[in-house]
Design a protein around this motif. Structure first.
Motif, PDB file in Angstrom:
ATOM      1  N   GLU A   9      10.038 -19.092  57.938  1.00 46.52           N
ATOM      2  CA  GLU A   9      10.193 -17.810  57.243  1.00 46.52           C
ATOM      3  C   GLU A   9       9.527 -16.659  57.991  1.00 46.52           C
ATOM      4  O   GLU A   9      10.064 -15.562  58.061  1.00 46.52           O
ATOM      5  CB  GLU A   9       9.633 -17.919  55.822  1.00 46.52           C
ATOM      6  CG  GLU A   9      10.363 -18.926  54.936  1.00 46.52           C
ATOM      7  CD  GLU A   9      11.845 -18.615  54.771  1.00 46.52           C
ATOM      8  OE1 GLU A   9      12.250 -17.442  54.966  1.00 46.52           O
ATOM      9  OE2 GLU A   9      12.609 -19.535  54.453  1.00 46.52           O
ATOM     10  N   LYS A 225      14.841 -20.904  47.915  1.00 47.69           N
ATOM     11  CA  LYS A 225      14.908 -19.440  47.999  1.00 47.69           C
ATOM     12  C   LYS A 225      13.518 -18.895  48.304  1.00 47.69           C
ATOM     13  O   LYS A 225      12.533 -19.304  47.701  1.00 47.69           O
ATOM     14  CB  LYS A 225      15.412 -18.877  46.671  1.00 47.69           C
ATOM     15  CG  LYS A 225      15.559 -17.371  46.672  1.00 47.69           C
ATOM     16  CD  LYS A 225      16.010 -16.875  45.307  1.00 47.69           C
ATOM     17  CE  LYS A 225      16.085 -15.361  45.258  1.00 47.69           C
ATOM     18  NZ  LYS A 225      16.459 -14.872  43.912  1.00 47.69           N
ATOM     19  N   LYS A 226      13.447 -17.959  49.243  1.00 54.78           N
ATOM     20  CA  LYS A 226      12.150 -17.401  49.616  1.00 54.78           C
ATOM     21  C   LYS A 226      11.525 -16.654  48.446  1.00 54.78           C
ATOM     22  O   LYS A 226      12.180 -15.835  47.800  1.00 54.78           O
ATOM     23  CB  LYS A 226      12.294 -16.454  50.818  1.00 54.78           C
ATOM     24  CG  LYS A 226      10.944 -16.116  51.456  1.00 54.78           C
ATOM     25  CD  LYS A 226      11.076 -15.373  52.755  1.00 54.78           C
ATOM     26  CE  LYS A 226      11.226 -13.886  52.538  1.00 54.78           C
ATOM     27  NZ  LYS A 226      11.002 -13.104  53.762  1.00 54.78           N
ATOM     28  N   ASP A 227      10.277 -16.965  48.186  1.00 53.95           N
ATOM     29  CA  ASP A 227       9.545 -16.348  47.077  1.00 53.95           C
ATOM     30  C   ASP A 227       8.056 -16.347  47.452  1.00 53.95           C
ATOM     31  O   ASP A 227       7.263 -17.130  46.936  1.00 53.95           O
ATOM     32  CB  ASP A 227       9.780 -17.151  45.789  1.00 53.95           C
ATOM     33  CG  ASP A 227       9.229 -16.442  44.551  1.00 53.95           C
ATOM     34  OD1 ASP A 227       8.730 -15.297  44.693  1.00 53.95           O
ATOM     35  OD2 ASP A 227       9.277 -17.037  43.462  1.00 53.95           O
ATOM     36  N   MET A 229       4.119 -16.006  47.923  1.00 55.02           N
ATOM     37  CA  MET A 229       3.072 -15.881  46.909  1.00 55.02           C
ATOM     38  C   MET A 229       1.746 -16.427  47.413  1.00 55.02           C
ATOM     39  O   MET A 229       1.693 -17.207  48.378  1.00 55.02           O
ATOM     40  CB  MET A 229       3.487 -16.627  45.645  1.00 55.02           C
ATOM     41  CG  MET A 229       3.678 -18.126  45.827  1.00 55.02           C
ATOM     42  SD  MET A 229       4.222 -18.919  44.289  1.00 55.02           S
ATOM     43  CE  MET A 229       5.840 -18.208  44.085  1.00 55.02           C
ATOM     44  N   TYR A 243       7.522 -20.178  49.320  1.00 56.24           N
ATOM     45  CA  TYR A 243       8.396 -20.599  48.227  1.00 56.24           C
ATOM     46  C   TYR A 243       7.580 -20.892  46.969  1.00 56.24           C
ATOM     47  O   TYR A 243       6.361 -21.089  47.017  1.00 56.24           O
ATOM     48  CB  TYR A 243       9.156 -21.891  48.592  1.00 56.24           C
ATOM     49  CG  TYR A 243       9.769 -21.901  49.967  1.00 56.24           C
ATOM     50  CD1 TYR A 243      10.765 -20.979  50.301  1.00 56.24           C
ATOM     51  CD2 TYR A 243       9.368 -22.824  50.928  1.00 56.24           C
ATOM     52  CE1 TYR A 243      11.343 -20.994  51.570  1.00 56.24           C
ATOM     53  CE2 TYR A 243       9.940 -22.847  52.192  1.00 56.24           C
ATOM     54  CZ  TYR A 243      10.911 -21.932  52.510  1.00 56.24           C
ATOM     55  OH  TYR A 243      11.474 -21.934  53.763  1.00 56.24           O
ATOM     56  N   ASP A 244       8.288 -20.935  45.849  1.00 53.41           N
ATOM     57  CA  ASP A 244       7.683 -21.330  44.573  1.00 53.41           C
ATOM     58  C   ASP A 244       7.818 -22.850  44.452  1.00 53.41           C
ATOM     59  O   ASP A 244       8.915 -23.376  44.231  1.00 53.41           O
ATOM     60  CB  ASP A 244       8.410 -20.630  43.415  1.00 53.41           C
ATOM     61  CG  ASP A 244       7.718 -20.863  42.084  1.00 53.41           C
ATOM     62  OD1 ASP A 244       6.709 -21.600  42.051  1.00 53.41           O
ATOM     63  OD2 ASP A 244       8.196 -20.318  41.066  1.00 53.41           O
ATOM     64  N   LYS A 255      -0.074 -17.728  40.201  1.00 57.93           N
ATOM     65  CA  LYS A 255       0.837 -17.386  41.280  1.00 57.93           C
ATOM     66  C   LYS A 255       0.959 -15.860  41.396  1.00 57.93           C
ATOM     67  O   LYS A 255       1.433 -15.205  40.471  1.00 57.93           O
ATOM     68  CB  LYS A 255       2.211 -18.009  41.052  1.00 57.93           C
ATOM     69  CG  LYS A 255       2.197 -19.541  41.036  1.00 57.93           C
ATOM     70  CD  LYS A 255       3.573 -20.128  40.772  1.00 57.93           C
ATOM     71  CE  LYS A 255       3.543 -21.652  40.797  1.00 57.93           C
ATOM     72  NZ  LYS A 255       4.875 -22.256  40.541  1.00 57.93           N
ATOM     73  N   ARG A 257       2.752 -12.985  43.410  1.00 57.96           N
ATOM     74  CA  ARG A 257       3.910 -12.819  44.293  1.00 57.96           C
ATOM     75  C   ARG A 257       3.796 -11.581  45.188  1.00 57.96           C
ATOM     76  O   ARG A 257       3.202 -10.567  44.790  1.00 57.96           O
ATOM     77  CB  ARG A 257       5.197 -12.771  43.459  1.00 57.96           C
ATOM     78  CG  ARG A 257       5.579 -14.146  42.918  1.00 57.96           C
ATOM     79  CD  ARG A 257       6.798 -14.097  42.022  1.00 57.96           C
ATOM     80  NE  ARG A 257       7.370 -15.420  41.846  1.00 57.96           N
ATOM     81  CZ  ARG A 257       6.861 -16.343  41.003  1.00 57.96           C
ATOM     82  NH1 ARG A 257       5.820 -16.054  40.271  1.00 57.96           N
ATOM     83  NH2 ARG A 257       7.431 -17.540  40.923  1.00 57.96           N
ATOM     84  N   TYR A 258       4.420 -11.676  46.368  1.00 56.01           N
ATOM     85  CA  TYR A 258       4.398 -10.583  47.347  1.00 56.01           C
ATOM     86  C   TYR A 258       5.798 -10.343  47.881  1.00 56.01           C
ATOM     87  O   TYR A 258       6.665 -11.217  47.826  1.00 56.01           O
ATOM     88  CB  TYR A 258       3.432 -10.901  48.494  1.00 56.01           C
ATOM     89  CG  TYR A 258       1.986 -10.740  48.084  1.00 56.01           C
ATOM     90  CD1 TYR A 258       1.308  -9.547  48.319  1.00 56.01           C
ATOM     91  CD2 TYR A 258       1.320 -11.763  47.422  1.00 56.01           C
ATOM     92  CE1 TYR A 258      -0.013  -9.383  47.913  1.00 56.01           C
ATOM     93  CE2 TYR A 258       0.004 -11.611  47.010  1.00 56.01           C
ATOM     94  CZ  TYR A 258      -0.651 -10.416  47.259  1.00 56.01           C
ATOM     95  OH  TYR A 258      -1.948 -10.252  46.841  1.00 56.01           O
ATOM     96  N   GLU A 259       5.981  -9.157  48.428  1.00 56.84           N
ATOM     97  CA  GLU A 259       7.277  -8.758  48.976  1.00 56.84           C
ATOM     98  C   GLU A 259       7.692  -9.631  50.154  1.00 56.84           C
ATOM     99  O   GLU A 259       8.871  -9.900  50.365  1.00 56.84           O
ATOM    100  CB  GLU A 259       7.188  -7.287  49.407  1.00 56.84           C
ATOM    101  CG  GLU A 259       8.441  -6.729  50.025  1.00 56.84           C
ATOM    102  CD  GLU A 259       8.229  -5.310  50.542  1.00 56.84           C
ATOM    103  OE1 GLU A 259       9.017  -4.886  51.405  1.00 56.84           O
ATOM    104  OE2 GLU A 259       7.274  -4.634  50.095  1.00 56.84           O
ATOM    105  N   SER A 260       6.715 -10.062  50.943  1.00 58.42           N
ATOM    106  CA  SER A 260       6.995 -10.894  52.107  1.00 58.42           C
ATOM    107  C   SER A 260       5.842 -11.859  52.337  1.00 58.42           C
ATOM    108  O   SER A 260       4.733 -11.660  51.834  1.00 58.42           O
ATOM    109  CB  SER A 260       7.194 -10.037  53.359  1.00 58.42           C
ATOM    110  OG  SER A 260       5.978  -9.386  53.696  1.00 58.42           O
TER     111      SER A 260
END
Length: 631
Positions: A9, A225-227, A229, A243-244, A255, A257-260
């Motif tokens: 990623e 799916k990219k997520d 965190m 990922y989650d 958790k 979360r971040y944009e990237s």
């Protein structure tokens, strides 16, 4: 520890750096930082085996660069970054650098980052020969050292395992261990695979049905799916993920979360470490302040004692003259008594005298019982004793003057340290906001009062580029009549008045070596573009960044060396002559040559301009020390 999925990623995210150029490289411990320019400015952090990311939290560069940083600078400076890729879904990241030759990208070097074991960074040339390496390694199947050919580690099994191969994996190992080591996905993702498949991770010898579930779970894992965190437990960072994962579904985990993935990594390794560095800097700075405070107290105590002694000696001198008859008579009596009595007999008789508090024939001093007590040397007359006290008082005056100078120096140093302490922000570091840049912002530049872009080179390479690539027939070329000066171009200069010409002259002279040498002014000249040539005069050689001038030079004499630095409404830093900078900026400060180093001075300027972009200020300031200039 960075996983293969993390690299998968992050390599995609870092592709935004492609087609940017290397500016600076430095090393902090095992961490390499590369500053890129071209589409704004970006700072890449390579921190094997923990992380690779773009940071918004710059750290101060070390005063003395390491040998490895110097090697990377030597080979990669000003090169284009053409490609960032993960090698064969392994924990290896490759950065391809080079130059354009006839508009075609040609790779010259590859920076290879290994994110397994203790991590490593090495630079290889186009023949895959190692040019430099952070840590040499000698293994049974691989040698990582300069001049050796770089060989990739043995390839692991891929995700295209058959059902039978998965079953075979579990015959020798627990299924989780087999997946982690043989597929090179690490413990976390091996456990996640077992969770998704509903298979006991510790099982040895799984069934065909379980192997099918493992196969399906691997496909599911590969297509997550990219997520991005950060995983926290009790406010402490546990993991950073792209990922989650089900592995962290328990309520004990938080958790965030971040944009990237890069921003998540920057939060932990960029921001958090910057905070720690700041705390250490504050602690170290406070210890310095405490040290100088103790020193100042000792100096003040010594200064006060010198004052007291000086006053005492003066009082004793005055008292000696005041009691002249008594002292003179007493000395005569004692000298006469020595002829008829022993010293002990004399001492016994003097003990009954209320005027005398002590007599010491070994030192030859008699102490009179005055206020204050007055010690008199018997071998000296009254005048000599009085003069002795006055001389001691004068000597104390010299000591007082010396102590005062030392005290003033300490107070000045303490004041400077306390002013610097105010620059440390106790709150969390702020991220530098990256702004879109115009093509000319890679050079020194300003906008003239008449709206023309005036730009100058930073070094030999940019001087060469300015003239060869950006100078057009409608421009005007400027140069200071001094060694070590930038090539300066006034865009559309053929249409300007003396106002812009004079401003360009100030710019050319102020950014020359004259600033660093502390001069107050100098001369500059301008010519048309067709007068600037790369053809050296007969018998001479023009090195990189140098050009020859043909024909008449139009001189502007006695140009003042003075600049103003400011920030525009778009947040861009501009440095140039006073009038245009004041016109085009919302906040500004006048500067002149001085003793303050650029880095420390930039922090001071940043506070005045109310910006966090210290790096941009350092880039804009002239070469050499600076100081604030009054009106």
């Amino acid at each position: 520890m960075f996983s293969t999925f993390d690299l998968k990623e992050i390599s995609k995210e870092l592709s935004d750096l492609e087609r940017m150029r290397v500016d600076k490289i430095y090393q902090l411990g095992n961490e390499i930082r590369i500053k890129f320019f071209g589409r704004g400015r970006e700072d890449l952090v390579i921190k094997p085996p923990l992380a690779v990311f773009v940071t918004s939290y710059p750290k101060p560069a070390p005063k003395n660069p390491t040998w490895f940083a110097m090697l990377l600078r030597k080979h990669l400076k000003a090169m284009w970054l053409f490609k960032i890729e993960q090698y064969d879904f392994d924990r290896i990241l490759m950065f391809s650098f080079g130059f354009y030759e006839e508009n075609n990208p040609v790779v010259k070097f590859v920076l290879i980052v290994e994110m397994f074991r203790d991590g490593n960074i090495l630079l290889a040339n186009q023949d895959n020969v190692i040019v430099g390496i952070l840590s040499r390694e000698y293994m049974k199947d691989r040698t990582l050292a300069p001049k050796s050919v770089y060989e990739f580690p043995e390839k692991k099994k891929g995700f295209d395992l058959s059902i039978d191969e998965i079953i075979e994996l579990s015959k020798e190992y627990e299924i989780v261990k087999g997946l982690a080591t043989q597929l090179n996905i690490g413990g976390l993702y091996a456990e996640e695979t077992c969770l998704l498949a509903g298979v006991d991770k510790s099982k040895i010898g799984i069934s065909k049905e379980e192997a099918v579930k493992i196969k399906e779970a691997l496909i599911q894992l590969e297509n997550l799916k990219k997520d991005p965190m950060i995983i926290k437990k009790n406010e402490q960072v546990v993991d950073i993920l792209p990922y989650d994962l089900k592995s962290y579904d328990s309520s004990e985990f938080e958790k965030v979360r971040y944009e990237s993935l890069s921003k998540a990594l920057d939060e932990v390794y960029g921001k958090a470490e910057s905070e720690e560095i700041l705390r250490e800097e504050i602690s170290t700075h406070q210890k310095k302040i405490q040290k100088f405070e103790r020193m100042l107290k000792s100096q003040k105590d010594l200064f006060d004692s010198y004052i007291d002694e000086r006053e005492l000696y003066k009082i004793l001198g005055d008292l000696t003259y005041e009691k002249y008859p008594i002292i003179e008579e007493s000395i005569k009596v004692i000298e006469q008594a020595k002829k008829n009595y022993s010293l002990e007999e004399i001492k016994t008789k003097l003990a009954q005298n209320k005027l005398i508090s002590d007599v010491d024939f070994k030192t030859g001093i008699i102490t009179f019982n005055f206020d204050p007590p007055l010690p008199i040397e018997l071998k000296k007359d009254v005048n000599e004793n009085a003069n002795l006290f006055y001389e001691k008082s004068k000597k104390m005056k010299r000591k007082i003057d010396g102590a005062k100078i030392a005290m003033d120096n300490t107070e000045a140093k303490l004041l400077s340290l306390k002013e610097e302490e105010e620059e440390f922000e106790v709150e969390k570091p702020k991220a530098i906001e990256r702004k879109a840049r115009e093509w000319y912002e890679r050079f020194r530049w300003f906008t003239s009062s008449e709206g023309n872009i005036v730009l100058g080179g930073r070094d030999a390479s940019s001087n060469e580029v300015i003239v060869k690539k950006y100078m057009e027939d409608s421009d005007i070329y400027f140069h200071a009549d001094a060694y070590g000066a930038p090539h300066v171009i006034v865009k559309d200069g053929s249409k300007v008045t003396d106002i812009t010409l004079n401003e360009a002259a100030i710019f050319a002279v102020s950014f020359s070596s004259l600033w660093k040498d502390g001069y107050g002014g100098g001369d500059a000249y301008w010519v048309k573009p067709d007068q600037v040539t790369k053809e050296a005069p007969s018998g001479e050689y023009l090195k990189k960044g140098a050009f020859a001038i043909k024909g008449k030079r139009n001189y502007i004499r006695s140009v003042s060396i003075k600049l103003t630095i400011g920030i525009t409404s778009e947040g861009k830093i501009m440095c140039g002559p006073d009038v245009p900078i004041e016109k085009h900026t919302v906040k500004n400060i006048k500067i002149m040559p001085g003793k303050h180093k650029k880095e420390s001075f930039a922090k001071r300027v940043a506070k005045i301009l109310e910006t966090d972009d210290i790096d941009a200020i350092v880039q804009a300031l002239p070469p050499g020390g600076c100081d604030v200039r009054g009106k």
